[in-house]
Design a protein around this motif. Structure first.
Motif, PDB file in Angstrom:
ATOM      1  N   VAL A  56       5.991 -18.957   3.258  1.00 48.41           N
ATOM      2  CA  VAL A  56       5.552 -17.604   2.901  1.00 48.41           C
ATOM      3  C   VAL A  56       5.835 -17.389   1.417  1.00 48.41           C
ATOM      4  O   VAL A  56       6.957 -17.602   0.952  1.00 48.41           O
ATOM      5  CB  VAL A  56       6.274 -16.537   3.757  1.00 48.41           C
ATOM      6  CG1 VAL A  56       5.955 -15.126   3.252  1.00 48.41           C
ATOM      7  CG2 VAL A  56       5.863 -16.681   5.222  1.00 48.41           C
ATOM      8  N   THR A  57       4.834 -16.996   0.667  1.00 48.20           N
ATOM      9  CA  THR A  57       5.026 -16.819  -0.774  1.00 48.20           C
ATOM     10  C   THR A  57       5.172 -15.356  -1.163  1.00 48.20           C
ATOM     11  O   THR A  57       5.765 -15.049  -2.186  1.00 48.20           O
ATOM     12  CB  THR A  57       3.852 -17.429  -1.570  1.00 48.20           C
ATOM     13  OG1 THR A  57       2.649 -16.774  -1.171  1.00 48.20           O
ATOM     14  CG2 THR A  57       3.724 -18.922  -1.303  1.00 48.20           C
ATOM     15  N   ALA A  58       4.617 -14.453  -0.360  1.00 46.35           N
ATOM     16  CA  ALA A  58       4.740 -13.031  -0.699  1.00 46.35           C
ATOM     17  C   ALA A  58       4.347 -12.191   0.504  1.00 46.35           C
ATOM     18  O   ALA A  58       3.579 -12.634   1.363  1.00 46.35           O
ATOM     19  CB  ALA A  58       3.817 -12.674  -1.871  1.00 46.35           C
ATOM     20  N   VAL A  59       4.901 -11.000   0.568  1.00 45.91           N
ATOM     21  CA  VAL A  59       4.434  -9.989   1.519  1.00 45.91           C
ATOM     22  C   VAL A  59       4.094  -8.757   0.684  1.00 45.91           C
ATOM     23  O   VAL A  59       4.977  -8.161   0.066  1.00 45.91           O
ATOM     24  CB  VAL A  59       5.493  -9.651   2.588  1.00 45.91           C
ATOM     25  CG1 VAL A  59       4.928  -8.629   3.573  1.00 45.91           C
ATOM     26  CG2 VAL A  59       5.933 -10.914   3.327  1.00 45.91           C
ATOM     27  N   LEU A  60       2.826  -8.443   0.637  1.00 45.26           N
ATOM     28  CA  LEU A  60       2.382  -7.321  -0.194  1.00 45.26           C
ATOM     29  C   LEU A  60       2.341  -6.045   0.644  1.00 45.26           C
ATOM     30  O   LEU A  60       1.830  -6.042   1.765  1.00 45.26           O
ATOM     31  CB  LEU A  60       0.980  -7.596  -0.758  1.00 45.26           C
ATOM     32  CG  LEU A  60       0.777  -8.921  -1.496  1.00 45.26           C
ATOM     33  CD1 LEU A  60      -0.670  -9.046  -1.991  1.00 45.26           C
ATOM     34  CD2 LEU A  60       1.758  -9.055  -2.667  1.00 45.26           C
ATOM     35  N   THR A  61       2.906  -4.989   0.088  1.00 46.01           N
ATOM     36  CA  THR A  61       2.814  -3.677   0.729  1.00 46.01           C
ATOM     37  C   THR A  61       2.125  -2.735  -0.256  1.00 46.01           C
ATOM     38  O   THR A  61       1.722  -3.153  -1.351  1.00 46.01           O
ATOM     39  CB  THR A  61       4.209  -3.140   1.079  1.00 46.01           C
ATOM     40  OG1 THR A  61       4.916  -2.874  -0.138  1.00 46.01           O
ATOM     41  CG2 THR A  61       4.990  -4.148   1.920  1.00 46.01           C
ATOM     42  N   ALA A  62       2.038  -1.466   0.125  1.00 50.91           N
ATOM     43  CA  ALA A  62       1.349  -0.500  -0.745  1.00 50.91           C
ATOM     44  C   ALA A  62       1.942  -0.513  -2.145  1.00 50.91           C
ATOM     45  O   ALA A  62       1.221  -0.339  -3.138  1.00 50.91           O
ATOM     46  CB  ALA A  62       1.426   0.894  -0.129  1.00 50.91           C
ATOM     47  N   ALA A  63       3.257  -0.754  -2.244  1.00 50.04           N
ATOM     48  CA  ALA A  63       3.923  -0.732  -3.548  1.00 50.04           C
ATOM     49  C   ALA A  63       3.419  -1.845  -4.467  1.00 50.04           C
ATOM     50  O   ALA A  63       3.514  -1.742  -5.696  1.00 50.04           O
ATOM     51  CB  ALA A  63       5.430  -0.868  -3.344  1.00 50.04           C
ATOM     52  N   ASP A  64       2.882  -2.924  -3.873  1.00 48.71           N
ATOM     53  CA  ASP A  64       2.414  -4.056  -4.676  1.00 48.71           C
ATOM     54  C   ASP A  64       0.943  -3.937  -5.067  1.00 48.71           C
ATOM     55  O   ASP A  64       0.439  -4.763  -5.832  1.00 48.71           O
ATOM     56  CB  ASP A  64       2.592  -5.358  -3.887  1.00 48.71           C
ATOM     57  CG  ASP A  64       4.031  -5.543  -3.456  1.00 48.71           C
ATOM     58  OD1 ASP A  64       4.895  -5.656  -4.343  1.00 48.71           O
ATOM     59  OD2 ASP A  64       4.291  -5.529  -2.234  1.00 48.71           O
TER      60      ASP A  64
END
Ligand code: MOS
Length: 699
Positions: A56-64
């Motif tokens: 897993v390289t990233a988990v994007l949420t609204a903040a990202d």
């Protein structure tokens, strides 16, 4: 002339590459994390466990993610997900996991903890109803319907329901996005790649010239890939954030909540008629479910606007807001749902008047457009009725045996009709010494477009179709209309015919007219002549459904007759045979055209008797999230005896090549014909699709 399918070898050998088959260097796999509840508020997201998983390289949420602007049409939604904390439907994206493999991305999705404060979902049938457009539900009115109803000898008032249905394309929707500096390339599974550009560039603040979309093969669409959906924008944005290409291919469960479906519909028809079944008045009210904050209108009342010569007409369109994702057009939209109601009511009128259902249609035949009196560009409906009745043996149907073993046999019919959806577009023909190259940004969605377009170019140039090479599926090629709305052959076919004529004209100007074009090119000592053609609409408009702006009203028509076996003990239904005759302008290729209409009839049988996507009655989510509970027709459900034919027409007002549009027409009317056949067999009137066995038994 019959040509073989030019894209066939590509598919048979596996050389056809779909969106997800593209794996640019360093591509990351993206999986959407959806809200677990259908209503409420997103309290918190715990992504810590997911972020440390291997791969897993990233988990994007609204903040990202940036705050996206309102999307322009033809985006399917106005507001992107991630815009606020309100959960409006189950599966609404709340995070995106990026990983080096799809397995790692899936593991990451499972490890994200989504904490929602649950709310009470709004269920279908319980939502707020409002006019579909503006302040008034009435979208069309002529004459006085109430007066007509008061004066009528026969009145029919009935409500017809249909269940939501998902498109269930074999290839789920998906997008692969790669940035090269500020330039974006998408490999996208879509029906109209040219329209991806304005939406993506608006959403991401790009120059339209910096967006390039490749979309050659599309594994089914049926409307689910017609408009532009958030996952396409999210794939591009995720790739920008990650600094690496991203593949976001919707998993089958994601498909249910992220790319639309045909809405639930409740339609009420009021008919006023003389004792002879002649219509005096018609009111058609259609309600379709839509999302809480997004609006899709299914303009089903259009079906009643142009089919019969009725003096008083009132059309009402409403939407009902529920906790589901937004619906979208689905084969066949508009008249598909509309004719289920109208044609069912016409069959009930025939019974009330003691007339043959075919005679009721003939008694109300519209010689000119009932909307505005314009003459039809061409109209073979009367001939289709006659030919269909002859082929079916309609007038003598009840002289045949009424039983076959356990099956009680019934017969039903309905009129088929669609608008003639025309979109402008362009095409190019390059004549070379060894043949011709046709360039147009269409897609291969399985309908045979490449074959038909090659054939049109070959016929116009006077060369064998084997010498035509087709280039398609890239926004660098001439912009065409979309691959939906039953519009491609008519629009792009005409643009290509015009381009071929441009080539022929140039040859004539070189003093080489009247010869074999390849020989002429050779004699002129030229390697390539490039012809350009367009298909334009009156006033430069971008869409035309009914010949607006021309002296002619345009529609497509047909008739469907069905023979249905009903098992009265179990409520089972069997399609035994069907006859469809269609009036759709010139038929360029009999093989692909018949395949389209046969497919439409099968699709219609599925709608009539099987397909239903239920909203779970407590949690408000889609009940099924995979194909295991999905009933659609399989080969064993379909008889060999499906007889499709066309009236002989050349509609020069509709298009240069004389065609109107065929694809979705075949899916209309089938449901009403089947319901009538069930009634004919066992005197059970089901007004609620699909006609499942329990409904037959309950009657
Ligand atoms: Mo069809 S709904 O025009 O893909």
């Amino acid at each position: 002339m019959t040509a073989t399918r030019v894209e066939g070898p590509l598919k048979l050998t596996g050389a056809a590459r779909y969106a997800a088959d593209h794996r640019p260097d360093g591509v990351l796999h993206a999986v959407l994390v959806g809200a677990p509840v259908a209503a409420g508020r997103l309290r918190a997201l715990d992504v810590a466990a997911a972020r440390v998983l291997p791969g897993v390289t990233a988990v994007l949420t609204a903040a990202d993610l940036p705050s996206f602007p309102k999307l322009p049409p033809p985006a399917a939604v106005r507001t992107m997900p991630f815009s606020d904390e309100v959960i409006r439907h189950e599966g609404q994206p709340v995070a995106i996991v990026l990983a080096e493999s799809i397995e790692a991305a899936e593991a990451g999705r499972a490890a994200v903890v989504v904490d929602c404060e649950p709310g009470t979902p709004v269920l279908i049938g319980h939502g707020r109803r409002e006019p579909a457009m503006g302040d008034d539900a009435v979208v069309f009115e002529r004459g006085d319907v109430d007066e007509a109803i008061a004066a009528a000898a026969i009145r029919i008032e009935q409500t017809y329901l249909q269940a939501p249905r998902h498109h269930h394309t074999m290839e789920t929707s998906g997008t692969v996005a790669r940035w090269d500096g500020d330039r974006l390339t998408l490999w996208d599974s879509v029906q109209a790649s040219s329209t991806v550009i304005p939406v993506l560039s608006a959403a991401l603040g790009l120059d339209a010239a910096d967006v390039h979309v490749v979309a050659r093969h599309t594994g089914g669409g049926f409307g689910a890939k017609g408009y532009i959906w958030p996952h396409e924008i999210l794939a591009a944005e995720a790739a920008r954030v990650a600094g690496q290409p991203v593949k976001l291919h919707l998993r089958r469960p994601d498909q249910f909540s992220n790319v639309g479906y045909q809405p639930w519909m409740e339609q009420t028809i009021r008919l006023a008629a003389t004792a002879d079944g002649v219509l005096l008045g018609l009111e058609h009210e259609a309600v379709n479910n839509t999302a809480l904050a997004e609006t899709h209108v299914e303009p089903a009342t259009e079906a009643s606007k142009s089919l019969y010569a009725v003096p008083a007409l009132r059309l009402r369109q409403l939407v009902e807001r529920v906790s589901l994702n937004v619906p979208t057009p689905m084969r066949a939209p508009v008249e598909g749902p509309g004719l289920w109601a109208l044609e069912s009511a016409m069959n009930e009128l025939a019974d009330a008047a003691g007339l043959d259902p075919l005679d009721v249609r003939l008694a109300n035949f519209a010689e000119t457009s009932p909307t505005d009196g314009r003459p039809w560009s061409a109209n073979g409906l009367r001939e289709a009725y006659e030919e269909g009745a002859r082929r079916y043996g309609w007038r003598t149907r009840h002289e045949r045996p009424r039983r076959d073993g356990p099956w009680v046999i019934g017969h039903g019919m309905a009129t088929c009709s669609m608008g003639s959806f025309r979109f402008p577009g362009a095409g190019r023909v390059r004549l070379r010494r060894d043949g011709a190259v046709v360039e147009a940004n269409v897609h291969d969605i399985g309908t045979g477009v490449q074959t038909v377009l090659s054939q049109i170019a070959a016929e116009e140039l006077g060369i064998p179709p084997e010498l035509v090479e087709m280039r398609w599926g890239d926004t660098d090629l001439p912009t065409t209309g979309p691959t939906y709305g039953s519009s491609t052959t008519m629009g792009t076919g005409s643009a290509i015919a015009a381009a071929a004529r441009d080539v022929t004209k140039q040859l004539a100007e070189l003093g080489q007219g009247g010869r074999d074009p390849l020989e002429a090119l050779d004699r002129a000592g030229i390697d390539e002549l490039v012809g350009e053609g367009t298909f334009a609409l009156p006033g430069g408009s971008g869409f035309n459904a009914d010949g607006q702006g021309t002296p002619y009203a345009m529609r497509t028509w047909g008739v469907i007759f069905t023979e249905v076996g009903v098992d009265p003990d179990f409520g089972l239904l069997r399609l035994r045979r069907a006859v469809g005759v269609y009036s759709a302008g010139r038929i360029v290729n009999q093989v692909t055209a018949r395949a389209q209409m046969t497919g439409g009839i099968i699709w219609g049988w599925g709608k009539a008797t099987m397909e239903e996507s239920d909203q779970e009655p407590v949690h408000g989510r889609w009940l099924a999230k995979n194909l295991s509970n999905v009933a659609v027709p399989v080969s064993a459900d379909i008889p060999a005896d499906i007889d499709v034919s066309f009236t002989d027409e050349y509609d020069e007002a509709a298009s240069l090549i004389g065609a109107r549009g065929i694809g979705e027409l075949g899916a209309t009317g089938v449901d009403a014909a089947v319901a009538a056949a069930v009634y004919d067999a066992v005197r059970v009137r089901v007004r609620d699709l699909p006609i499942l066995p329990w409904k037959v038994l309950a009657g």
